[in-house]
Design an enzyme around this catalytic site. Structure first.
Site, PDB file in Angstrom:
ATOM      1  N   GLU A   1      -6.833   9.601  -0.537  1.00  0.00           N
ATOM      2  CA  GLU A   1      -6.358   9.792   0.840  1.00  0.00           C
ATOM      3  C   GLU A   1      -6.287  11.272   1.207  1.00  0.00           C
ATOM      4  O   GLU A   1      -6.473  12.151   0.366  1.00  0.00           O
ATOM      5  CB  GLU A   1      -5.000   9.092   0.997  1.00  0.00           C
TER       6      GLU A   1
ATOM      7  N   CYS B   1     -11.927   4.556   0.517  1.00  0.00           N
ATOM      8  CA  CYS B   1     -11.478   3.429  -0.311  1.00  0.00           C
ATOM      9  C   CYS B   1     -11.995   3.546  -1.755  1.00  0.00           C
ATOM     10  O   CYS B   1     -13.013   4.204  -2.022  1.00  0.00           O
ATOM     11  CB  CYS B   1     -12.012   2.118   0.249  1.00  0.00           C
TER      12      CYS B   1
ATOM     13  N   GLU C   1     -13.488   1.218  -3.490  1.00  0.00           N
ATOM     14  CA  GLU C   1     -14.794   0.574  -3.692  1.00  0.00           C
ATOM     15  C   GLU C   1     -15.941   1.534  -3.389  1.00  0.00           C
ATOM     16  O   GLU C   1     -16.930   1.604  -4.113  1.00  0.00           O
ATOM     17  CB  GLU C   1     -14.937  -0.654  -2.785  1.00  0.00           C
TER      18      GLU C   1
ATOM     19  N   CYS D   1     -12.467  -3.955   2.681  1.00  0.00           N
ATOM     20  CA  CYS D   1     -12.657  -3.760   4.125  1.00  0.00           C
ATOM     21  C   CYS D   1     -14.141  -3.908   4.490  1.00  0.00           C
ATOM     22  O   CYS D   1     -15.021  -3.933   3.615  1.00  0.00           O
ATOM     23  CB  CYS D   1     -12.134  -2.386   4.545  1.00  0.00           C
TER      24      CYS D   1
ATOM     25  N   CYS E   1     -16.585  -1.185   3.205  1.00  0.00           N
ATOM     26  CA  CYS E   1     -16.913  -1.295   1.771  1.00  0.00           C
ATOM     27  C   CYS E   1     -17.862  -2.460   1.509  1.00  0.00           C
ATOM     28  O   CYS E   1     -18.776  -2.359   0.682  1.00  0.00           O
ATOM     29  CB  CYS E   1     -15.640  -1.426   0.943  1.00  0.00           C
TER      30      CYS E   1
HETATM   31  N1  THU Z   1      -8.048   0.592   0.498  1.00  0.00           N
HETATM   32  C1  THU Z   1      -8.967   0.557  -0.504  1.00  0.00           C
HETATM   33  O1  THU Z   1      -9.152   1.539  -1.239  1.00  0.00           O
HETATM   34  N2  THU Z   1      -9.676  -0.582  -0.680  1.00  0.00           N
HETATM   35  C2  THU Z   1      -9.469  -1.735   0.013  1.00  0.00           C
HETATM   36  O2  THU Z   1     -10.143  -2.724  -0.273  1.00  0.00           O
HETATM   37  C3  THU Z   1      -8.479  -1.783   1.093  1.00  0.00           C
HETATM   38  C4  THU Z   1      -7.804  -0.506   1.409  1.00  0.00           C
HETATM   39  C5  THU Z   1      -7.245   1.819   0.650  1.00  0.00           C
HETATM   40  C6  THU Z   1      -7.492   2.633   1.879  1.00  0.00           C
HETATM   41  C7  THU Z   1      -6.177   3.357   2.027  1.00  0.00           C
HETATM   42  O3  THU Z   1      -6.177   4.486   1.161  1.00  0.00           O
HETATM   43  C8  THU Z   1      -5.147   2.363   1.493  1.00  0.00           C
HETATM   44  O4  THU Z   1      -5.876   1.448   0.697  1.00  0.00           O
HETATM   45  C9  THU Z   1      -4.382   1.614   2.581  1.00  0.00           C
HETATM   46  O5  THU Z   1      -5.254   1.010   3.485  1.00  0.00           O
END
Ligand code: THU
Length: 163
Positions: free
Chosen positions: A64, A73, A75, A112, A115
């Site tokens: 982040e 993310c 993935e 999401c 991804c």
């Molecule tokens: N996030 C992921 O890394 N993968 C997912 O499949 C869903 C969401 C992360 C994005 C963000 O850093 C945090 O989770 C909250 O959405």
């Protein structure tokens, strides 16, 4: 006029102990990766582990940023890293798991749209189904036999002008 539908199939395991050994080991790697996520803003840590056809495992976690949209993310971190490190090796399986720092997750999370799109690109590039293993910290595990199952009717390179 005709009504059409897509049918999405997945395997539901009661818990991760029911998984085949290779998938259970991959999920453990994803869990380890989730613990090292950089998620100070959402406090939601995600880990992904990709098993490649050559047996290598490449991990990723969400990263982040104070400028929120600059983060990425787990993935996509894993997929881009795998493609950068092993540009011509097909992806075989990806395991994804999340840790919610406020309350333990007892159901799998689901990737999401961005991804799914990115993972589908590699599935199509290698023309090999990429299995997806989804898990929370405890409870059920879902296994999808290909990314296409999770993203039917997708946008793909076939729509673009030929080079
Ligand atoms: N996030 C992921 O890394 N993968 C997912 O499949 C869903 C969401 C992360 C994005 C963000 O850093 C945090 O989770 C909250 O959405």
């Amino acid at each position: 006029m005709e009504i059409k539908s897509f049918n999405t199939e997945f395997i539901l395991y009661e818990n991760r102990n029911e998984l085949p050994a290779e998938s259970a080991a991959l999920l453990n790697k994803a869990h380890e990766a989730a613990q090292h996520a950089y998620a100070p803003y959402s406090r939601f840590k995600v880990g992904a582990a990709i098993l490649l056809e050559n047996g290598e495992i490449v991990i990723g976690s969400n990263q982040e940023n104070a400028a929120y949209p600059s983060g990425i993310c787990a993935e996509r971190t894993a997929a881009f890293s795998a493609s950068a490190l092993y540009p011509n090796v097909p992806f075989k399986k990806i395991a994804i798991i999340a840790i919610n720092l406020e309350k333990p997750l007892d159901e799998p999370i689901s990737p999401c749209g961005a991804c799914r799109q990115v993972l589908l690109e590699y599935e199509q590039k290698y023309n090999k189904p990429l299995e997806m293993i989804l898990s929370g910290e405890t409870g059920h595990v879902y296994v999808f036999k290909s990314i296409h199952e999770l993203l039917p009717c997708s946008f793909h390179s076939g729509f673009l002008p030929k080079e």
